[in-house]
Write a protein that holds these residues in place. Structure first.
Motif, PDB file in Angstrom:
ATOM      1  N   PHE A   1       0.866  -1.179   0.000  1.00  0.00           N
ATOM      2  CA  PHE A   1       0.000   0.000   0.000  1.00  0.00           C
ATOM      3  C   PHE A   1       0.900   1.226   0.000  1.00  0.00           C
ATOM      4  CE2 PHE A   1      -2.805  -3.161   1.900  1.00  0.00           C
ATOM      5  CZ  PHE A   1      -4.025  -2.881   1.316  1.00  0.00           C
ATOM      6  N   TYR A   2       0.462   2.301  -0.662  1.00  0.00           N
ATOM      7  CA  TYR A   2       1.219   3.543  -0.639  1.00  0.00           C
ATOM      8  C   TYR A   2       0.290   4.693  -0.998  1.00  0.00           C
ATOM      9  CZ  TYR A   2       1.438   2.922  -5.744  1.00  0.00           C
ATOM     10  OH  TYR A   2       1.127   2.740  -7.060  1.00  0.00           O
ATOM     11  N   ASN A   3       0.806   5.913  -0.808  1.00  0.00           N
ATOM     12  CA  ASN A   3       0.078   7.091  -1.254  1.00  0.00           C
ATOM     13  C   ASN A   3       1.042   8.243  -1.465  1.00  0.00           C
ATOM     14  OD1 ASN A   3       0.599   8.338   1.194  1.00  0.00           O
ATOM     15  ND2 ASN A   3      -1.519   8.648   1.739  1.00  0.00           N
ATOM     16  N   HIS A   4       0.524   9.361  -1.964  1.00  0.00           N
ATOM     17  CA  HIS A   4       1.348  10.539  -2.252  1.00  0.00           C
ATOM     18  C   HIS A   4       0.743  11.791  -1.636  1.00  0.00           C
ATOM     19  CE1 HIS A   4       3.469   8.001  -5.071  1.00  0.00           C
ATOM     20  NE2 HIS A   4       2.332   7.696  -5.647  1.00  0.00           N
TER      21      HIS A   4
ATOM     22  N   GLY B   1      -0.665   8.752  21.479  1.00  0.00           N
ATOM     23  CA  GLY B   1       0.127   9.494  20.511  1.00  0.00           C
ATOM     24  C   GLY B   1      -0.445   9.409  19.116  1.00  0.00           C
ATOM     25  N   ASN B   2       0.192  10.131  18.220  1.00  0.00           N
ATOM     26  CA  ASN B   2      -0.183  10.094  16.815  1.00  0.00           C
ATOM     27  C   ASN B   2       0.981  10.610  15.992  1.00  0.00           C
ATOM     28  OD1 ASN B   2      -0.377  13.029  16.576  1.00  0.00           O
ATOM     29  ND2 ASN B   2      -2.237  12.826  17.794  1.00  0.00           N
ATOM     30  N   PHE B   3       0.905  10.416  14.684  1.00  0.00           N
ATOM     31  CA  PHE B   3       1.924  10.975  13.810  1.00  0.00           C
ATOM     32  C   PHE B   3       1.286  11.379  12.500  1.00  0.00           C
ATOM     33  CE2 PHE B   3       2.163   6.470  12.654  1.00  0.00           C
ATOM     34  CZ  PHE B   3       2.197   6.520  11.279  1.00  0.00           C
ATOM     35  N   MET B   4       1.988  12.257  11.792  1.00  0.00           N
ATOM     36  CA  MET B   4       1.546  12.723  10.485  1.00  0.00           C
ATOM     37  C   MET B   4       2.730  12.649   9.528  1.00  0.00           C
ATOM     38  SD  MET B   4      -0.687  16.000  11.636  1.00  0.00           S
ATOM     39  CE  MET B   4       0.244  16.322  13.111  1.00  0.00           C
ATOM     40  N   GLY B   5       2.441  12.563   8.241  1.00  0.00           N
ATOM     41  CA  GLY B   5       3.495  12.536   7.247  1.00  0.00           C
ATOM     42  C   GLY B   5       2.972  13.006   5.907  1.00  0.00           C
ATOM     43  N   SER B   6       3.900  13.219   4.969  1.00  0.00           N
ATOM     44  CA  SER B   6       3.499  13.716   3.655  1.00  0.00           C
ATOM     45  C   SER B   6       3.059  12.588   2.732  1.00  0.00           C
ATOM     46  CB  SER B   6       4.648  14.488   3.015  1.00  0.00           C
ATOM     47  OG  SER B   6       5.776  13.639   2.848  1.00  0.00           O
ATOM     48  N   SER B   7       3.489  11.359   3.006  1.00  0.00           N
ATOM     49  CA  SER B   7       3.106  10.183   2.219  1.00  0.00           C
ATOM     50  C   SER B   7       3.619   8.956   2.951  1.00  0.00           C
ATOM     51  CB  SER B   7       3.688  10.252   0.808  1.00  0.00           C
ATOM     52  OG  SER B   7       5.094  10.310   0.856  1.00  0.00           O
ATOM     53  N   PHE B   8       3.286   7.756   2.444  1.00  0.00           N
ATOM     54  CA  PHE B   8       3.780   6.558   3.114  1.00  0.00           C
ATOM     55  C   PHE B   8       3.816   5.373   2.164  1.00  0.00           C
ATOM     56  CE2 PHE B   8      -0.536   5.225   3.181  1.00  0.00           C
ATOM     57  CZ  PHE B   8      -0.562   3.880   3.490  1.00  0.00           C
ATOM     58  N   HIS B   9       4.496   4.319   2.617  1.00  0.00           N
ATOM     59  CA  HIS B   9       4.583   3.047   1.904  1.00  0.00           C
ATOM     60  C   HIS B   9       4.503   1.962   2.966  1.00  0.00           C
ATOM     61  CE1 HIS B   9       6.367  -0.316  -0.315  1.00  0.00           C
ATOM     62  NE2 HIS B   9       5.938   0.320  -1.393  1.00  0.00           N
ATOM     63  N   SER B  10       3.759   0.885   2.678  1.00  0.00           N
ATOM     64  CA  SER B  10       3.566  -0.163   3.686  1.00  0.00           C
ATOM     65  C   SER B  10       3.437  -1.527   3.024  1.00  0.00           C
ATOM     66  CB  SER B  10       2.297   0.135   4.492  1.00  0.00           C
ATOM     67  OG  SER B  10       1.966  -0.965   5.316  1.00  0.00           O
ATOM     68  N   ASP B  11       3.725  -2.560   3.804  1.00  0.00           N
ATOM     69  CA  ASP B  11       3.444  -3.915   3.342  1.00  0.00           C
ATOM     70  C   ASP B  11       1.930  -4.140   3.380  1.00  0.00           C
ATOM     71  OD1 ASP B  11       2.965  -4.052   6.056  1.00  0.00           O
ATOM     72  OD2 ASP B  11       4.118  -5.863   6.393  1.00  0.00           O
TER      73      ASP B  11
ATOM     74  N   ASN C   1       4.801  -2.929   8.512  1.00  0.00           N
ATOM     75  CA  ASN C   1       6.037  -2.181   8.272  1.00  0.00           C
ATOM     76  C   ASN C   1       5.694  -0.938   7.453  1.00  0.00           C
ATOM     77  OD1 ASN C   1       7.827  -4.193   9.464  1.00  0.00           O
ATOM     78  ND2 ASN C   1       7.240  -5.450   7.721  1.00  0.00           N
ATOM     79  N   ILE C   2       5.467   0.157   8.154  1.00  0.00           N
ATOM     80  CA  ILE C   2       5.042   1.398   7.517  1.00  0.00           C
ATOM     81  C   ILE C   2       6.207   2.384   7.485  1.00  0.00           C
ATOM     82  CG2 ILE C   2       3.436   3.337   7.622  1.00  0.00           C
ATOM     83  CD1 ILE C   2       1.502   1.529   9.141  1.00  0.00           C
ATOM     84  N   GLU C   3       6.519   2.894   6.311  1.00  0.00           N
ATOM     85  CA  GLU C   3       7.534   3.935   6.153  1.00  0.00           C
ATOM     86  C   GLU C   3       6.798   5.234   5.828  1.00  0.00           C
ATOM     87  OE1 GLU C   3      10.246   2.781   3.082  1.00  0.00           O
ATOM     88  OE2 GLU C   3      10.515   0.780   3.946  1.00  0.00           O
TER      89      GLU C   3
END
Length: 195
Positions: free
Chosen positions: A144-147, A159-169, A174-176
């Protein structure tokens, strides 16, 4: 009525009837052409209230449900879910491991890609939630991924987190996350030691 006038009258009536019949036929032919053009533009099969079960070796792996599914029979066929979709994934014990919901989805058959768009929510069995406006599933690579921006919330509210995009199995284990920022609340005795 005299004979010449009667002939002119009958000729006029016959001509008028011919014009009316031709106009009526032309209108009907235009309607037939219009309907044929619509069907040619949209070679689509529409199913309502859809539930699809995916299984392997008699074990249910996933269940997809949608209020409407459109299958476009074009050169590069695809399925479209204009009214939203929910997919529930199951582990080897038949328990729900995660679910994905979105307002819209499209599955491209030849590319083996599924794109979820609009209010995409991934809910893990442990209660963690990931939210974004776009999610792409590469079926061949099972990733899975997005932009676009992503937000994730931990299961226990710590807690929480935010990001500009991600890639995962495929299991979201395993999320990057790119350009991530986050907040995590440590309990007493946890976290890094500062000296």
């Amino acid at each position: 009525m005299s004979a010449p006038n009667e002939k002119i009258f009958l000729f006029a009536v016959a001509a008028l009837c011919s014009v009316l019949m031709f106009a009526a036929c032309e209108t009907d032919l235009k309607e037939v052409d219009r309907i044929a053009a619509i069907q040619a533009e949209e070679p689509v099969d529409i199913s309502l209230g859809v539930t699809v079960i995916y299984s392997d070796s008699a074990k249910v792996k996933a269940k997809m449900s949608a209020p409407e599914m459109r299958h476009y029979n074009v050169e590069e066929p695809y399925y479209e879910f204009q009214k939203g979709v929910t997919i529930i994934f199951y582990d080897e014990n038949g328990l729900e491991s995660q679910r994905i919901t979105s307002d819209y989805a499209i599955q491209k058959e030849l590319q083996e890609l599924t794109e979820f768009r609009g209010n995409v929510v991934i809910t893990r069995a442990d209660g963690s939630i990931i939210k974004t406006e776009e999610l792409i599933h590469d079926q061949k690579a099972n990733t899975f991924y997005n932009h676009v921006p992503i937000e994730a919330y931990f299961k226990d509210g710590r807690g929480n987190f935010m990001g500009s995009s991600f890639h995962s199995d495929g299991n979201f284990e395993n999320i990057e996350v790119q350009n991530s920022t986050g907040l995590y609340i440590f309990e007493d005795g946890e976290g890094p030691a500062f000296r």
